[in-house]
Design an enzyme around this catalytic site. Structure first.
Site, mmCIF file in Angstrom:
data_model
loop_
_atom_site.group_PDB
_atom_site.id
_atom_site.type_symbol
_atom_site.label_atom_id
_atom_site.label_comp_id
_atom_site.label_asym_id
_atom_site.label_seq_id
_atom_site.Cartn_x
_atom_site.Cartn_y
_atom_site.Cartn_z
ATOM 1 C CE LYS A 1 47.185 37.066 -30.066
ATOM 2 N NZ LYS A 1 46.170 36.415 -30.616
ATOM 3 C CB SER B 1 41.770 38.879 -34.222
ATOM 4 O OG SER B 1 43.059 38.925 -33.679
ATOM 5 C CG HIS C 1 54.493 41.136 -17.259
ATOM 6 N ND1 HIS C 1 55.071 42.224 -17.863
ATOM 7 C CD2 HIS C 1 54.252 40.243 -18.228
ATOM 8 C CE1 HIS C 1 55.203 41.965 -19.147
ATOM 9 N NE2 HIS C 1 54.722 40.770 -19.392
ATOM 10 C CG ASP D 1 21.827 40.457 -20.556
ATOM 11 O OD1 ASP D 1 22.886 40.690 -19.973
ATOM 12 O OD2 ASP D 1 20.977 41.327 -20.825
ATOM 13 C CD1 TRP E 1 52.516 53.551 -13.783
ATOM 14 C CD2 TRP E 1 51.012 51.993 -13.235
ATOM 15 N NE1 TRP E 1 52.850 52.390 -14.443
ATOM 16 C CE2 TRP E 1 51.943 51.417 -14.135
ATOM 17 C CE3 TRP E 1 49.979 51.194 -12.764
ATOM 18 C CZ2 TRP E 1 51.861 50.094 -14.554
ATOM 19 C CZ3 TRP E 1 49.908 49.875 -13.188
ATOM 20 C CH2 TRP E 1 50.840 49.334 -14.070
ATOM 21 C CB SER F 1 34.514 46.825 -9.944
ATOM 22 O OG SER F 1 34.460 47.015 -11.331
ATOM 23 C CB SER F 2 38.599 44.024 -11.927
ATOM 24 O OG SER F 2 38.890 45.232 -12.516
ATOM 25 N NE ARG G 1 58.643 55.647 -15.808
ATOM 26 C CZ ARG G 1 58.008 54.466 -15.609
ATOM 27 N NH1 ARG G 1 58.698 53.349 -15.478
ATOM 28 N NH2 ARG G 1 56.708 54.416 -15.536
ATOM 29 C CG HIS H 1 60.260 41.632 -17.752
ATOM 30 N ND1 HIS H 1 59.593 40.731 -18.525
ATOM 31 C CD2 HIS H 1 59.386 42.630 -17.527
ATOM 32 C CE1 HIS H 1 58.368 41.165 -18.769
ATOM 33 N NE2 HIS H 1 58.221 42.327 -18.171
ATOM 34 C CG HIS H 2 58.031 45.056 -15.052
ATOM 35 N ND1 HIS H 2 57.532 46.012 -15.895
ATOM 36 C CD2 HIS H 2 57.407 43.911 -15.384
ATOM 37 C CE1 HIS H 2 56.629 45.456 -16.701
ATOM 38 N NE2 HIS H 2 56.540 44.186 -16.413
ATOM 39 C CE1 TYR I 1 52.047 40.457 -22.981
ATOM 40 C CE2 TYR I 1 52.642 39.652 -20.817
ATOM 41 C CZ TYR I 1 53.006 40.043 -22.091
ATOM 42 O OH TYR I 1 54.319 40.033 -22.444
ATOM 43 C CD GLU J 1 46.010 45.818 -15.169
ATOM 44 O OE1 GLU J 1 45.404 44.888 -14.593
ATOM 45 O OE2 GLU J 1 45.449 46.780 -15.718
ATOM 46 C CB THR K 1 54.097 38.632 -29.382
ATOM 47 O OG1 THR K 1 53.980 38.327 -27.995
ATOM 48 C CG2 THR K 1 53.476 39.976 -29.639
ATOM 49 C CG HIS L 1 48.871 60.154 -17.420
ATOM 50 N ND1 HIS L 1 47.915 60.398 -18.382
ATOM 51 C CD2 HIS L 1 49.839 59.417 -18.029
ATOM 52 C CE1 HIS L 1 48.301 59.843 -19.530
ATOM 53 N NE2 HIS L 1 49.455 59.225 -19.338
#
Lengths: 524, 314
Positions: A329, A266, A251, A103, A139, A167-168, A448, A300-301, A255, A253, A326, A74
């Site tokens: 924004k 926006s 991390h 293009d 994950w 690819s990315s 979890r 922090h993870h 963002y 990722e 943040t 998932h």
């Protein structure tokens, strides 16, 4: 080159080869969007299996081993298969139109970036049917769960991640080259729409961290098959090293996922507020600051992993600092709406919900950033609730808003506003019923990723599952609405679909021609 | 490809889908190969498809450029593409250097029950001390790790046994037989020779260009030969293999990925050399060669980092 794209009327072969061999940014954007929606449904059905199993305590439907594969798949499918490609699809469709380019800068590589994805995910999903089952280590694939204790199929996962990363990287290099090199005359950097800005910065993040992810899975591959000891203390390595490398990727990722969502919102909020975006340049600088800070907060993870106290404190304060840009924004979005002539079409509803729920998720993030408190919250449902508020109510809501907002421009037809609004309210209510109770579960101590739970958690879990099915149903309605728009929608023929919409994409005919700009437009 | 107005509008292309298919087969094949009892057949099929399609793709790009179809804007896109690709490669190596630094500064000290670095924790914590005493009794932190924690705690029963010798500086008297030094000299020289070739090309001195680029390619191949010698020596005489704990792990992975990139860089330069002999490039348009030379300088810089942090500073 003036001929239009092949349609079904030209025969199957021509129609199929249009999509297989295309170098057109709109075709590739469409492919990305449909692919990501297919993955969204797949990842969503994994979530439905998880929530069905958690509907009541005890094991009812599936075995714990399969439950682990479901939580892992998932996460992987949603992050890498649904949300990221969805925003790349939007980038493909919109960036050339927004900056007045004909293009993307490197159109053939663009097609390659897309077509790698079906192969990568076919490999990943195929593991579910192989001996030993699919990835079952979460994950985040922490070693040694993903190395010493992983099924053999982890090797498919590793190489799948490798080509997905390729690819990315190609996709992002393409976006950077497009934005830096293909802007129409007069389109200076500080005149670019926010969506283009957020994507430029996101692409930079992707080029910086996808190779690090490739490094991490390569180290796993070596540890598993070639006797190295990166993540094995017996040989002098350290399993915690895996977490550092993973989160140095992971991390930024998150963002990567949320910045383009900021960009979408926006664009939409000013349109339906009929006011220009408040504090454009501060938005740009805030985005850049968030991107920069994403590189220096990763641990922090890992507050409970056993870091020196100085490390814990540094990562705590640095993380809290992200609340500042943040906050800028969120302030700007709200100030854009302040005293505006607001109307509440479906994209606007999703955008307002985004601002509210994302901010909520941001605040739970602040709670989690407090190292001492995090020891309580770590790996509980509180974390699950937190990141679903930013991933789903953040990224997915904004992606949905984007589809409703630009769909008329893409296909020249208007979606059914009532059905859109109904979908929004089902999604909004369903989402909150699903994830709000998970905060309570987490604070009460439910961990979890478990297939079963104690009886004291039964009530809120049942509520959460009901909400999840409701949210899932909203996506079917979404699909129905989009397909019906394409087939039976009311035609729109004016370039400016929305009354207050600004930007080059609203100056070209609706639907946007196959080749938007054959000569550079003039930007004032 | 055609240009309309100021803009370049691309034609459809079969290359990407074939490449993606090759890549998918390659990835699937690699995974099924590494799993015990796997065969390399599928992997090799993928590799073959990739090799053919990449040859074709670049041939087409070169051909388009030779026929003058690539306009200035497209050329700039290629420049940007190459630069950002090199940046992504830098980040790939950053992951491995990061692993090396983390292990050397933190993990190794903690396994030995010591404090890591001053600003983080001066005194060994009880946890680190207990970690050493309970899990890896007898392990002493040192770099290179010659006795692994496993070996210190479990003796001959250990799964990971340290190497007999390492690659560090062998003392001044053995300086001339120290391969990494020669490798450094060879690679540094090749960076200079490729620059000489570049300058020659800009001055339209084709002969000088061909000569110095040829020398660069030869140096690249010589570097790879020395590197192979070093690996053979490590495996046969130094007891240093991938399985000898974290020193062998970081040594082989860092130098190995660097070697892979040198191989790629040498191939790129070789292609440019052949193109040079065929009369491609002009004194103002030479991007294929320029991009390869940037890549070559990049692998050179990585080597300097390797030489310092893998070989010299122990």
């Amino acid at each position: 080159m003036a001929h239009g794209p092949a349609t079904l009327a030209d025969g199957w072969v021509k129609y199929a080869s249009r999509w297989l061999f295309t170098t057109n940014h709109k075709d590739i954007g469409t492919l990305y969007l449909w692919f990501s929606f297919a993955m969204f449904i797949l990842g969503g059905s994994f979530a439905m299996i998880i929530r069905a199993e958690l509907f009541q305590p005890g094991m009812q439907l599936i075995k714990p081993e399969f439950f682990n594969q479901m939580t892992t798949m998932h996460g992987l499918v949603m992050v890498f298969g649904a949300i990221m490609p969805a925003f790349v699809g939007l980038a493909n469709w919109l960036i050339p139109m927004m900056i007045g380019a004909p293009d993307m800068a490197l159109p053939r590589m663009n097609n390659l970036s897309f077509w790698i994805l079906p192969f990568a995910f076919a490999i990943l999903v195929a593991t579910l049917f192989m001996e030993g089952g699919g990835p079952n280590f979460g994950w985040t694939f922490y070693a040694p769960l993903s190395t010493t204790y992983a099924p053999d199929t982890v090797n498919y996962f590793i190489f799948g991640v490798h080509i997905m990363g390729a690819s990315s990287i190609m996709g992002s290099i393409n976006i950077i080259a497009t934005v830096m090199n293909m802007r129409a005359p007069g389109m200076t950097y500080m005149k670019m729409p926010m969506f283009v800005w957020t994507w430029l910065i996101t692409a930079f993040l992707l080029v910086a961290v996808m190779p690090v992810l490739a490094g991490a899975v390569t180290m796993m591959l070596m540890d598993i098959n070639f006797g190295t000891s990166f993540f094995d203390a017996a040989g002098g390595g350290d399993p915690v090293l895996f977490q550092h490398i993973f989160w140095f990727f992971g991390h930024p990722e998150v963002y990567i996922i949320i910045l383009p969502a900021f960009g979408v919102v926006s664009q939409i909020i000013p349109t339906f507020s009929r006011k220009p975006l408040f504090g454009y340049s501060s938005m740009v600088y805030a985005t850049a600051s968030i991107a920069f800070m994403s590189f220096i907060v990763w641990a922090h993870h890992m507050f409970t992993v056993g870091m020196p106290i100085a490390g814990e404190l540094y990562f705590m304060y640095a993380t809290m600092l992200i609340a500042v840009p943040t906050g800028v924004k969120v302030f700007n979005w709200i100030t854009t709406m302040y005293k505006g002539s607001l109307t509440f079409e479906t994209p606007m509803l999703f955008s307002i919900a985004f601002v509210i729920l994302f901010t909520f998720g941001g605040f739970t993030g602040l709670m989690l950033s407090i190292a001492a408190a995090d020891i309580q919250y770590h790996d509980t449902y509180f974390v699950v609730a937190h990141f679903h508020y930013v991933m789903v109510a953040g990224a997915v809501f904004s992606g949905t808003a984007a589809v409703y907002y630009w769909l008329p421009k893409w296909c020249g037809k208007m979606y059914d506003e009532t059905m859109g609004k109904v979908q929004f309210w089902i999604a909004f209510i369903g989402f909150n019923i699903t994830f709000m109770p998970q905060h309570f579960l987490g604070l009460a101590g439910m961990p979890r990723r478990y297939a079963d739970y104690g009886l004291q958690f039964a009530d809120w879990n049942m509520v959460s599952s009901i909400g999840a099915f409701m949210y899932g149903a909203a996506q079917i309605l979404f699909l129905f609405n989009v397909v019906r728009t394409i087939t039976h929608g009311k035609p729109v023929d004016k370039p400016e679909v929305w009354e207050g919409a600004e930007g080059l994409e609203w100056t070209v005919p609706t639907p946007a021609p196959y080749h938007t700009f054959e000569k550079p437009p003039q930007v004032k | 490809m055609s240009t309309e107005g100021n803009y370049y509008v691309p034609e459809q292309s079969k290359l990407p889908i074939v490449t993606a298919t090759g890549m998918g087969i390659l990835a699937f094949g690699a995974a099924s190969w590494v799993i015990e009892g796997g065969s390399p057949t599928i992997f090799l099929v993928g590799l073959l498809i990739m090799a053919l399609v990449m040859y074709k793709w670049w041939s087409i790009v070169i051909d388009e450029n030779m026929r003058g179809l690539a306009n200035d804007q497209l050329k700039k896109s290629y420049v940007l593409g190459m630069l950002w690709f090199i940046f992504s490669e830098v980040m790939f190596f950053a992951a491995f250097f990061g692993a090396l630094f983390y292990v050397r500064v933190f993990a190794n000290s903690w396994l030995g029950g010591e404090a890591a670095v001053g600003i983080f924790d001066d005194t060994p914590t009880d946890a680190a001390a207990a970690n050493n005493e309970i899990l890896w009794p007898g392990y002493q932190a040192e770099w290179p790790v010659m006795v692994t924690p496993d070996q210190a705690a479990n003796g001959d029963a250990a799964m990971f046994k340290g190497p007999e010798q390492n690659m560090n500086f062998p003392g001044w008297s053995n300086l001339l037989s120290w391969l990494p030094l020669w490798n450094t000299i060879v690679l540094m020289t090749s960076s200079v020779t490729v620059h000489i070739a570049h300058t020659a090309l800009k001055n339209d001195n084709r002969k000088k260009f061909n000569t110095w680029l040829g020398i660069t390619v030869a140096l690249g191949i010589f570097f790879l030969f020395l590197q192979a010698e070093e690996y053979i020596h490590a495996y046969q005489h130094m007891g240093l293999t991938l399985e000898t704990g974290i020193y062998g792990t970081t040594f082989f992975l860092l130098t190995g990925f660097h070697g892979a990139h040198v191989t790629l860089g040498t191939c790129m330069l070789l292609v440019q050399w052949i193109r040079g002999l065929k009369g491609h490039f002009s004194h103002e348009d030479q991007f294929g060669f320029e991009a390869s030379s940037w890549y070559w300088h990049f692998v050179d810089v990585v080597w300097v980092g390797l030489f310092l942090f893998v070989y010299v500073l122990a």
